[in-house]
Design a protein around this motif. Structure first.
Motif, PDB file in Angstrom:
ATOM      1  N   THR A  59     -20.719   2.131 -18.674  1.00 26.18           N
ATOM      2  CA  THR A  59     -20.408   1.225 -19.780  1.00 26.18           C
ATOM      3  C   THR A  59     -19.076   0.502 -19.623  1.00 26.18           C
ATOM      4  O   THR A  59     -18.665  -0.208 -20.539  1.00 26.18           O
ATOM      5  N   ARG A  60     -18.397   0.696 -18.481  1.00 28.85           N
ATOM      6  CA  ARG A  60     -17.083   0.055 -18.365  1.00 28.85           C
ATOM      7  C   ARG A  60     -17.192  -1.452 -18.641  1.00 28.85           C
ATOM      8  O   ARG A  60     -16.376  -2.019 -19.359  1.00 28.85           O
ATOM      9  N   ILE A  61     -18.225  -2.093 -18.105  1.00 29.78           N
ATOM     10  CA  ILE A  61     -18.360  -3.545 -18.279  1.00 29.78           C
ATOM     11  C   ILE A  61     -18.711  -3.947 -19.713  1.00 29.78           C
ATOM     12  O   ILE A  61     -18.593  -5.110 -20.070  1.00 29.78           O
ATOM     13  N   ALA A  62     -19.106  -2.982 -20.534  1.00 27.21           N
ATOM     14  CA  ALA A  62     -19.369  -3.299 -21.944  1.00 27.21           C
ATOM     15  C   ALA A  62     -18.070  -3.518 -22.707  1.00 27.21           C
ATOM     16  O   ALA A  62     -18.091  -3.926 -23.866  1.00 27.21           O
ATOM     17  N   GLY A  63     -16.926  -3.264 -22.069  1.00 26.48           N
ATOM     18  CA  GLY A  63     -15.643  -3.565 -22.694  1.00 26.48           C
ATOM     19  C   GLY A  63     -15.209  -5.004 -22.459  1.00 26.48           C
ATOM     20  O   GLY A  63     -14.152  -5.425 -22.904  1.00 26.48           O
ATOM     21  N   SER A  64     -16.034  -5.784 -21.748  1.00 26.86           N
ATOM     22  CA  SER A  64     -15.686  -7.167 -21.379  1.00 26.86           C
ATOM     23  C   SER A  64     -15.705  -8.111 -22.579  1.00 26.86           C
ATOM     24  O   SER A  64     -16.206  -7.764 -23.635  1.00 26.86           O
ATOM     25  N   SER A  65     -15.180  -9.317 -22.353  1.00 33.19           N
ATOM     26  CA  SER A  65     -15.055 -10.309 -23.420  1.00 33.19           C
ATOM     27  C   SER A  65     -16.408 -10.723 -24.012  1.00 33.19           C
ATOM     28  O   SER A  65     -17.263 -11.277 -23.325  1.00 33.19           O
ATOM     29  N   PRO A  66     -16.614 -10.461 -25.300  1.00 32.28           N
ATOM     30  CA  PRO A  66     -17.874 -10.834 -25.960  1.00 32.28           C
ATOM     31  C   PRO A  66     -18.153 -12.338 -25.880  1.00 32.28           C
ATOM     32  O   PRO A  66     -19.297 -12.753 -25.652  1.00 32.28           O
ATOM     33  N   GLU A  67     -17.113 -13.137 -26.057  1.00 31.94           N
ATOM     34  CA  GLU A  67     -17.312 -14.594 -26.061  1.00 31.94           C
ATOM     35  C   GLU A  67     -17.753 -15.083 -24.685  1.00 31.94           C
ATOM     36  O   GLU A  67     -18.687 -15.878 -24.549  1.00 31.94           O
ATOM     37  N   MET A  68     -17.073 -14.593 -23.649  1.00 32.27           N
ATOM     38  CA  MET A  68     -17.410 -14.983 -22.283  1.00 32.27           C
ATOM     39  C   MET A  68     -18.852 -14.612 -21.955  1.00 32.27           C
ATOM     40  O   MET A  68     -19.609 -15.420 -21.416  1.00 32.27           O
TER      41      MET A  68
END
Lengths: 298, 298
Positions: free
Chosen positions: A225-234
């Protein structure tokens, strides 16, 4: 002064990607002035105080005398940015981007720039962190990373070469692909995994016993899930911009998952093990090959 | 000699989990002799030459005079192992396990051990690596990790306390849950993510342009799929052993994914961003909380 030199580089969207590019170009000594353009005055001031950019300007002012303009904002903004830029875009300026999707930005550029689309060289650096914002920018983010160039037929060879040289000065390796090929590849290896990771965390936080579950989540969950911390808008923009290729990958994934579900339901141990063995072998082989090339953890 | 001491510990299945337990107990100085039992003579010899175990024996011989027997083989083997063990299980011996699923092993133990089930204390250490086999064993694998105990009503308090103390000697923290609760939690935070990671890699390697795609897979793919390098046999068994809880999680996941797919298809940027924002915020919060507790990378 190196043979490669951009006297005035404009970074539109000074976040993780744009900020890291500015720092990398400064580190390589290939840039004179870096001008930052963006929506948030506070964020631009922050970038300036961190030494990431030298000047803050409107897009119109920034374009004057620019050697290179790099679009690093979330991809849904590209059409509006190119449209606003067009009247001020001088003949000697190269425009490029750092977006994760390519077909959509090319379509936007053709519509917004008209004949001036020849000055636009589409590119995509394959680098990121789960952190966003200019505070997360690094001057070596692109070192050893891949950059995909999707040149247009209209581009001058020298402009493509300049964008390639710019990325190579950051330590990245450049590769050329068609936009269609690019979008299919990244839907599969990047956009789909991001969507799946967001979906898993969304499911968890909506569970009645979410707190208990999160408390017992371990290292597998952490990495998955590390990538689930990425920018929601992006990622919202990427999912919509690369809709067609992504929907194809989701359709296939639903079938793969439904097949595994049937195997579990039927207790088909042999069938399950066949799929897992193939996947596990491929993943280990990929990790080993990658570690050999990049000298980083597989 | 410490107050806690097991003169003869039998490890059934000396791979990553069993081997790491043997090394950890030796490091803590709470064990006399460690006896290894397993299917592969070569692997047991390897374990002995690495100093992980002191003796190799059949299950029957190993059980004689054993203080503690720990089942660490893939979970599908538990019923056969307990069935073979029952005639040789002495009254003073505690049996425990290290399996990732609990309802199934309890059912197996009740059937295979009969009245002797009182000697079986179910447990699950939450630790692992994407590597398997005794070569991957570490003497600090359990340091700071959680262990879930699912004691039976039939268990003697002192036996539960001994298993707890054994795990605490490795540096782990013990928590008590019911087997049903355990299986629901781990279906959500561990079994489902593993299945989803296997599925993604399976999809990729089956693609026509798999080589190109894998070549451009980056850090997001690396982290997301790390658990897809795990043991196929172990995960085949877990998926089938925890079938009910896992199928419930898969059903929910299919719905979450279908919902996101509709949002992408309809270009519902606002809806997508809402889901991503909630997931991203929860993941970042979890990472921060976890880093504070474990002092490791979020």
């Amino acid at each position: 002064m190196s043979a490669l030199h951009f006297s005035r580089v404009v970074i539109v969207g000074v976040g993780l990607i744009g900020g890291s590019l500015a720092l990398s170009l400064k580190r390589a000594g290939v840039v004179g002035t870096v001008v930052g353009v963006g929506r948030s005055a506070a964020s631009l001031e922050k970038a300036k105080s961190l030494g990431v950019i030298d000047e803050i300007a409107s897009l119109e002012d920034a374009a004057r005398g620019a050697s290179l303009i790099v679009l690093c904002a979330p991809v849904a903004q590209n059409f509006a940015l190119l449209h606003a830029l067009e009247p001020h875009l001088e003949p000697g300026t190269i425009v490029t981007d750092a977006g994760s999707t390519k077909s959509d930005v090319i379509m936007a550029a053709k519509t917004a720039l008209g004949d001036k689309v020849a000055q636009f060289v589409p590119a995509h650096p394959i680098a990121g962190r789960e952190l966003s914002g200019v505070e997360a920018a690094l001057n070596d983010l692109y070192l050893g990373k891949k950059v995909v160039l999707c040149p247009l037929q209209e581009n001058a060879r020298t402009d493509v070469a300049a964008v390639r040289a710019m990325w190579e000065s950051t330590g990245a390796d450049c590769h050329v692909m068609s936009a269609v090929q690019h979008d299919a590849v990244f839907a599969a290896v990047s956009h789909l995994p991001h969507l799946l990771a967001f979906a898993l965390v969304a499911q968890l936080v909506n569970a009645e016993d979410a707190a208990l579950k999160l408390d017992f989540a371990g290292g597998g969950f952490r990495d998955f899930t590390r990538i689930a911390g990425s920018s929601p808008e992006m990622w919202r923009d990427i999912c919509i911009a690369n809709k067609e290729a992504l929907l194809r990958e989701i359709d296939t994934y639903e079938k793969v998952l439904a097949h595994l579900k049937t195997q579990i339901k039927e207790g088909d141990a042999e069938g399950l093990e066949r799929v897992f063995t193939r996947a596990s072998g491929a993943r280990q082989k990929w990790g080993t090959a990658r570690a050999a090339v990049t000298n980083v953890e597989p």
